[in-house]
Write a protein that holds these residues in place. Sequence first.
Motif, PDB file in Angstrom:
ATOM      1  N   ASN A   1      72.247  48.233  44.469  1.00 46.45           N
ATOM      2  CA  ASN A   1      73.693  48.388  44.610  1.00 46.45           C
ATOM      3  C   ASN A   1      74.114  49.852  44.632  1.00 46.45           C
ATOM      4  OD1 ASN A   1      76.367  47.603  44.810  1.00 46.45           O
ATOM      5  ND2 ASN A   1      76.617  47.327  42.621  1.00 46.45           N
ATOM      6  N   ILE A   2      73.578  50.666  43.718  1.00 43.01           N
ATOM      7  CA  ILE A   2      74.053  52.051  43.612  1.00 43.01           C
ATOM      8  C   ILE A   2      73.479  52.952  44.707  1.00 43.01           C
ATOM      9  CG2 ILE A   2      74.451  51.895  41.135  1.00 43.01           C
ATOM     10  CD1 ILE A   2      71.872  53.384  40.651  1.00 43.01           C
ATOM     11  N   ASN A   3      72.315  52.596  45.259  1.00 44.59           N
ATOM     12  CA  ASN A   3      71.704  53.449  46.277  1.00 44.59           C
ATOM     13  C   ASN A   3      71.983  52.984  47.702  1.00 44.59           C
ATOM     14  OD1 ASN A   3      70.169  55.443  44.639  1.00 44.59           O
ATOM     15  ND2 ASN A   3      69.154  53.610  43.881  1.00 44.59           N
ATOM     16  N   PHE A   4      72.114  51.658  47.888  1.00 37.51           N
ATOM     17  CA  PHE A   4      72.250  51.130  49.244  1.00 37.51           C
ATOM     18  C   PHE A   4      73.557  50.359  49.449  1.00 37.51           C
ATOM     19  CE2 PHE A   4      67.783  51.561  48.158  1.00 37.51           C
ATOM     20  CZ  PHE A   4      67.347  52.385  49.172  1.00 37.51           C
ATOM     21  N   HIS A   5      74.358  50.257  48.360  1.00 40.26           N
ATOM     22  CA  HIS A   5      75.710  49.684  48.426  1.00 40.26           C
ATOM     23  C   HIS A   5      75.723  48.296  49.057  1.00 40.26           C
ATOM     24  CE1 HIS A   5      76.857  53.675  47.227  1.00 40.26           C
ATOM     25  NE2 HIS A   5      76.339  54.185  48.327  1.00 40.26           N
ATOM     26  N   THR A   6      74.797  47.481  48.667  1.00 40.40           N
ATOM     27  CA  THR A   6      74.741  46.105  49.133  1.00 40.40           C
ATOM     28  C   THR A   6      74.112  45.253  48.050  1.00 40.40           C
ATOM     29  OG1 THR A   6      73.959  44.633  50.897  1.00 40.40           O
ATOM     30  CG2 THR A   6      72.488  46.406  50.241  1.00 40.40           C
ATOM     31  N   ALA A   7      74.380  43.958  48.131  1.00 39.34           N
ATOM     32  CA  ALA A   7      73.803  43.034  47.148  1.00 39.34           C
ATOM     33  C   ALA A   7      73.162  41.842  47.854  1.00 39.34           C
ATOM     34  CB  ALA A   7      74.887  42.550  46.182  1.00 39.34           C
ATOM     35  N   SER A   8      72.807  42.009  49.129  1.00 34.28           N
ATOM     36  CA  SER A   8      72.237  40.894  49.879  1.00 34.28           C
ATOM     37  C   SER A   8      70.727  41.023  49.986  1.00 34.28           C
ATOM     38  CB  SER A   8      72.865  40.813  51.272  1.00 34.28           C
ATOM     39  OG  SER A   8      72.532  41.962  52.025  1.00 34.28           O
TER      40      SER A   8
ATOM     41  N   ARG B   1      67.661  52.229  60.648  1.00 36.88           N
ATOM     42  CA  ARG B   1      68.659  51.361  60.029  1.00 36.88           C
ATOM     43  C   ARG B   1      67.992  50.379  59.062  1.00 36.88           C
ATOM     44  NH1 ARG B   1      67.221  48.642  64.601  1.00 36.88           N
ATOM     45  NH2 ARG B   1      67.008  46.363  64.371  1.00 36.88           N
ATOM     46  N   ALA B   2      68.761  49.852  58.149  1.00 37.04           N
ATOM     47  CA  ALA B   2      68.271  48.774  57.291  1.00 37.04           C
ATOM     48  C   ALA B   2      68.238  47.483  58.103  1.00 37.04           C
ATOM     49  CB  ALA B   2      69.171  48.615  56.074  1.00 37.04           C
ATOM     50  N   GLU B   3      67.284  46.622  57.790  1.00 33.30           N
ATOM     51  CA  GLU B   3      67.166  45.335  58.477  1.00 33.30           C
ATOM     52  C   GLU B   3      67.286  44.211  57.465  1.00 33.30           C
ATOM     53  OE1 GLU B   3      67.837  43.352  60.943  1.00 33.30           O
ATOM     54  OE2 GLU B   3      66.668  44.679  62.262  1.00 33.30           O
ATOM     55  N   GLN B   4      67.761  43.054  57.946  1.00 31.75           N
ATOM     56  CA  GLN B   4      67.881  41.891  57.072  1.00 31.75           C
ATOM     57  C   GLN B   4      67.162  40.708  57.705  1.00 31.75           C
ATOM     58  OE1 GLN B   4      72.394  42.833  56.290  1.00 31.75           O
ATOM     59  NE2 GLN B   4      71.616  41.765  54.497  1.00 31.75           N
ATOM     60  N   TYR B   5      67.617  39.510  57.458  1.00 23.04           N
ATOM     61  CA  TYR B   5      66.980  38.320  58.021  1.00 23.04           C
ATOM     62  C   TYR B   5      67.108  38.354  59.534  1.00 23.04           C
ATOM     63  CZ  TYR B   5      66.320  33.379  59.176  1.00 23.04           C
ATOM     64  OH  TYR B   5      65.892  32.211  59.729  1.00 23.04           O
ATOM     65  N   THR B   6      65.975  38.309  60.239  1.00 22.34           N
ATOM     66  CA  THR B   6      66.013  38.438  61.682  1.00 22.34           C
ATOM     67  C   THR B   6      64.811  37.745  62.301  1.00 22.34           C
ATOM     68  OG1 THR B   6      66.344  40.024  63.471  1.00 22.34           O
ATOM     69  CG2 THR B   6      64.773  40.643  61.751  1.00 22.34           C
TER      70      THR B   6
ATOM     71  N   TYR C   1      66.651  42.505  52.258  1.00 21.18           N
ATOM     72  CA  TYR C   1      67.192  43.780  52.713  1.00 21.18           C
ATOM     73  C   TYR C   1      66.022  44.747  52.771  1.00 21.18           C
ATOM     74  CZ  TYR C   1      70.428  47.766  53.026  1.00 21.18           C
ATOM     75  OH  TYR C   1      71.133  48.876  53.442  1.00 21.18           O
ATOM     76  N   TYR C   2      65.716  45.220  53.977  1.00 20.32           N
ATOM     77  CA  TYR C   2      64.522  46.029  54.188  1.00 20.32           C
ATOM     78  C   TYR C   2      64.915  47.446  54.586  1.00 20.32           C
ATOM     79  CZ  TYR C   2      62.599  41.312  54.541  1.00 20.32           C
ATOM     80  OH  TYR C   2      62.272  40.003  54.299  1.00 20.32           O
ATOM     81  N   VAL C   3      64.236  48.418  53.984  1.00 12.80           N
ATOM     82  CA  VAL C   3      64.503  49.830  54.258  1.00 12.80           C
ATOM     83  C   VAL C   3      63.177  50.527  54.534  1.00 12.80           C
ATOM     84  CG1 VAL C   3      65.447  51.990  53.361  1.00 12.80           C
ATOM     85  CG2 VAL C   3      66.521  49.817  52.739  1.00 12.80           C
ATOM     86  N   GLN C   4      63.118  51.321  55.616  1.00  9.65           N
ATOM     87  CA  GLN C   4      61.961  52.173  55.891  1.00  9.65           C
ATOM     88  C   GLN C   4      62.318  53.592  55.488  1.00  9.65           C
ATOM     89  OE1 GLN C   4      59.614  51.495  59.582  1.00  9.65           O
ATOM     90  NE2 GLN C   4      61.312  50.154  60.187  1.00  9.65           N
ATOM     91  N   MET C   5      61.458  54.198  54.682  1.00  5.26           N
ATOM     92  CA  MET C   5      61.735  55.533  54.188  1.00  5.26           C
ATOM     93  C   MET C   5      60.430  56.278  53.947  1.00  5.26           C
ATOM     94  SD  MET C   5      63.016  54.269  50.401  1.00  5.26           S
ATOM     95  CE  MET C   5      63.617  55.863  49.916  1.00  5.26           C
ATOM     96  N   THR C   6      60.530  57.586  53.843  1.00  2.00           N
ATOM     97  CA  THR C   6      59.362  58.408  53.544  1.00  2.00           C
ATOM     98  C   THR C   6      59.251  58.594  52.035  1.00  2.00           C
ATOM     99  OG1 THR C   6      60.581  60.495  53.624  1.00  2.00           O
ATOM    100  CG2 THR C   6      59.723  59.638  55.712  1.00  2.00           C
ATOM    101  N   SER C   7      58.132  59.155  51.613  1.00  4.75           N
ATOM    102  CA  SER C   7      57.933  59.377  50.178  1.00  4.75           C
ATOM    103  C   SER C   7      58.823  60.485  49.640  1.00  4.75           C
ATOM    104  CB  SER C   7      56.461  59.706  49.891  1.00  4.75           C
ATOM    105  OG  SER C   7      56.056  60.851  50.625  1.00  4.75           O
ATOM    106  N   ASP C   8      59.445  61.291  50.533  1.00  7.51           N
ATOM    107  CA  ASP C   8      60.434  62.276  50.064  1.00  7.51           C
ATOM    108  C   ASP C   8      61.864  61.756  50.244  1.00  7.51           C
ATOM    109  OD1 ASP C   8      60.552  62.415  52.785  1.00  7.51           O
ATOM    110  OD2 ASP C   8      60.331  64.601  52.926  1.00  7.51           O
ATOM    111  N   LEU C   9      61.989  60.416  50.342  1.00  5.22           N
ATOM    112  CA  LEU C   9      63.270  59.701  50.314  1.00  5.22           C
ATOM    113  C   LEU C   9      64.126  59.923  51.550  1.00  5.22           C
ATOM    114  CD1 LEU C   9      64.271  60.241  46.558  1.00  5.22           C
ATOM    115  CD2 LEU C   9      62.814  58.487  47.572  1.00  5.22           C
ATOM    116  N   GLU C  10      63.479  60.153  52.691  1.00  9.50           N
ATOM    117  CA  GLU C  10      64.216  60.249  53.953  1.00  9.50           C
ATOM    118  C   GLU C  10      64.248  58.873  54.619  1.00  9.50           C
ATOM    119  OE1 GLU C  10      63.959  62.310  58.393  1.00  9.50           O
ATOM    120  OE2 GLU C  10      62.792  63.164  56.737  1.00  9.50           O
TER     121      GLU C  10
END
Length: 657
Positions: free
Chosen positions: A607-614, A630-635, A617-626
């Motif tokens: 909630n505090i980092n991605f502002h969602t509660a669903s 886009r975020a992906e959901q059920y697809t 919820y998938y996020v691709q990021m690097t180890s330095d938090l980049e």
Amino acid sequence: MKKLLFYIALFFSFSLFSQTETEPVAWDTELKKISDTEYDLIFKAQILRDWHLYSQFNPEDASLPIVISAAGENPKFKLIGKAKESKTYKEYSETWEKEEIFFKDKGTLTQRIELLDPNVKRIKVTLEGQVCKEVCLQVDETFFFYFNSTVPKESTVTTIDEKSKKLSNALKLNLKNKERLTESSEKAKTDFLAIFLLGFVGGFLALLTPCVFPMIPLTVSFFTKQSKNKAKGISNAILYGFFIVLIYVLLSLPFHLIDGLDPNILNNISTNVWLNIFFFAILVFFAFSFFGYYEITLPSSWGNKMDNASSVGGLIGIFFMALTLAIVSFSCTGPILGSLLAGSMNSTGDPAMKLSMGMTGFGLALALPFALFALFPGWLNSLPKSGGWLNTTKVVLGFLELAFAFKFLSNADLVEHWGLLKREVFVGIWIVLFIGLALYIFKRIKFPHDGPGKKLSFSRISFGILTVAFVIYLIPGVTKKPSWELSLLSGFPPPQFYSIYQQESDCPLGLNCYKDFEEGLAVAKKENKPILLDFTGWACVNCRKVEENVWSEPDIYQMLKDDYILISLYVDDRKKLPKEEQFIFLRQNGKTKDIETVGDKWATFQNINFHTASQPYYVQMTSDLEILTRAEQYTDRDTYFNWLKEGSNKFKAKAEK
């Protein structure tokens, strides 16, 4: 009637509290020393204009009074009597028909306590009550009072301790390119369409029950014969159908109030253990009513009052006719609506909006026949006559309700890790239920309302054969190495790794995953791989569908296995955190949240980092938090594969620089 409407509003607003119009009370606190063992806890309330906060001494059977309690399993203090109150006001309530006592604008409560342990460092106090304007919101506050080793003569409340500050800050990520997360996806529209169609199918099934089907020709005939001309009769029937849809949509509106105040509240409700057990029990109760062992009806006085009101005429009369239909048909529609409510509450995305879409579909399916048969009255002659087939429909629905019920018991089992309904046990129960359904279809077993045996019809034999085929389809699901996966049911049974048989790992499809963000982040840094952050849930149906139908595709599976560090965070996990990892999280609005379970931690983290509660919820990021894309959901499979390729290519391009 006023009391009834008030109770309905109260029920659906019971979990709500916040500042301004949604949080009308702001609290400040103070701790004052009286003696070495006695202290005054002072609660100061600033109340929004026109709102009333009800006194401890408010009469019974009225708005809920304030209750101050010692919290925790073993409190080291006790309350001395009730709190002293500042100025209160009295006013006669027409709703409750009695004089109520309340604070307005501001109020102070002074609660004296006695310490039972002079070395206590912290005490926890809860304050519950109700604040009302047009609607009533629950007041449900937790306060912590801190003492240093010498116990000061006078101290103010510290919001959170140093450990909580440290652990709270650790949840917050300094994400780079965060704007990439919000690139749009069209999948939510598909989800809404699916729940609308599910509601429509539910409404169609309700049409085929004994409570509704016989009313179609009666009601249409009433409109066509009682109206002054044919056009008027048709318009009244269409209006009647519109009001049916409107009534069912209105039933979903209170859930938008709940959903609009706290992004996690419906998610927390849907994964609540006791609520899922309640849904299980209520659906079993509904199922046996469909079997004919008893009838579920609303109070007959409700139907009588609505029926009387329908005689008024005009728009109001037609509206009350529609409301009468909704009430008198409840014994048949109630179980289906209960299933629709439960399914929406356990869905991802926006459960309240999905419930509205489902209710719209349900109401539309009920309403269409009344409008269509009014337009084409000759069609009435083609309707099948009421008879035993209506009762058969109810019994079939009863078996489906019973099968659906075990999904909710499974949700409770999964989030609490009881291990009672492993995947094979769940599938085995379904096999037994559908064998029972097949025996009923072929008239080997009977229920109370079934008539004398007759020759099996072609349609009944066909449906029975389909049921037997479904049982055969389920059978491999109880074996260690099934001949085929139950892809048609993906997301409904427990995940494949939640098994009575030994599994390679407790991650989907035997993949290597990490269930702690920091642990997975460290591995990503070490191996120089991108992170696939997977916000999921034990009770999340769409999460299982993605894992079993999308991740299982060979090219996607290989990418997840070789190219990514998978971090799966379960937001509904009720496993308790170790004591040293439990803390109090301070929200931006000044309120606190106890982080006591694994799910509490990761739901707050999302909630505090991605502002969602669903979820999913998938996020691709690097180890330095980049953030990579886009975020992906059920697809679907192709969208997910292209999304992974996009993120992987961006990571490789970044690494080559």
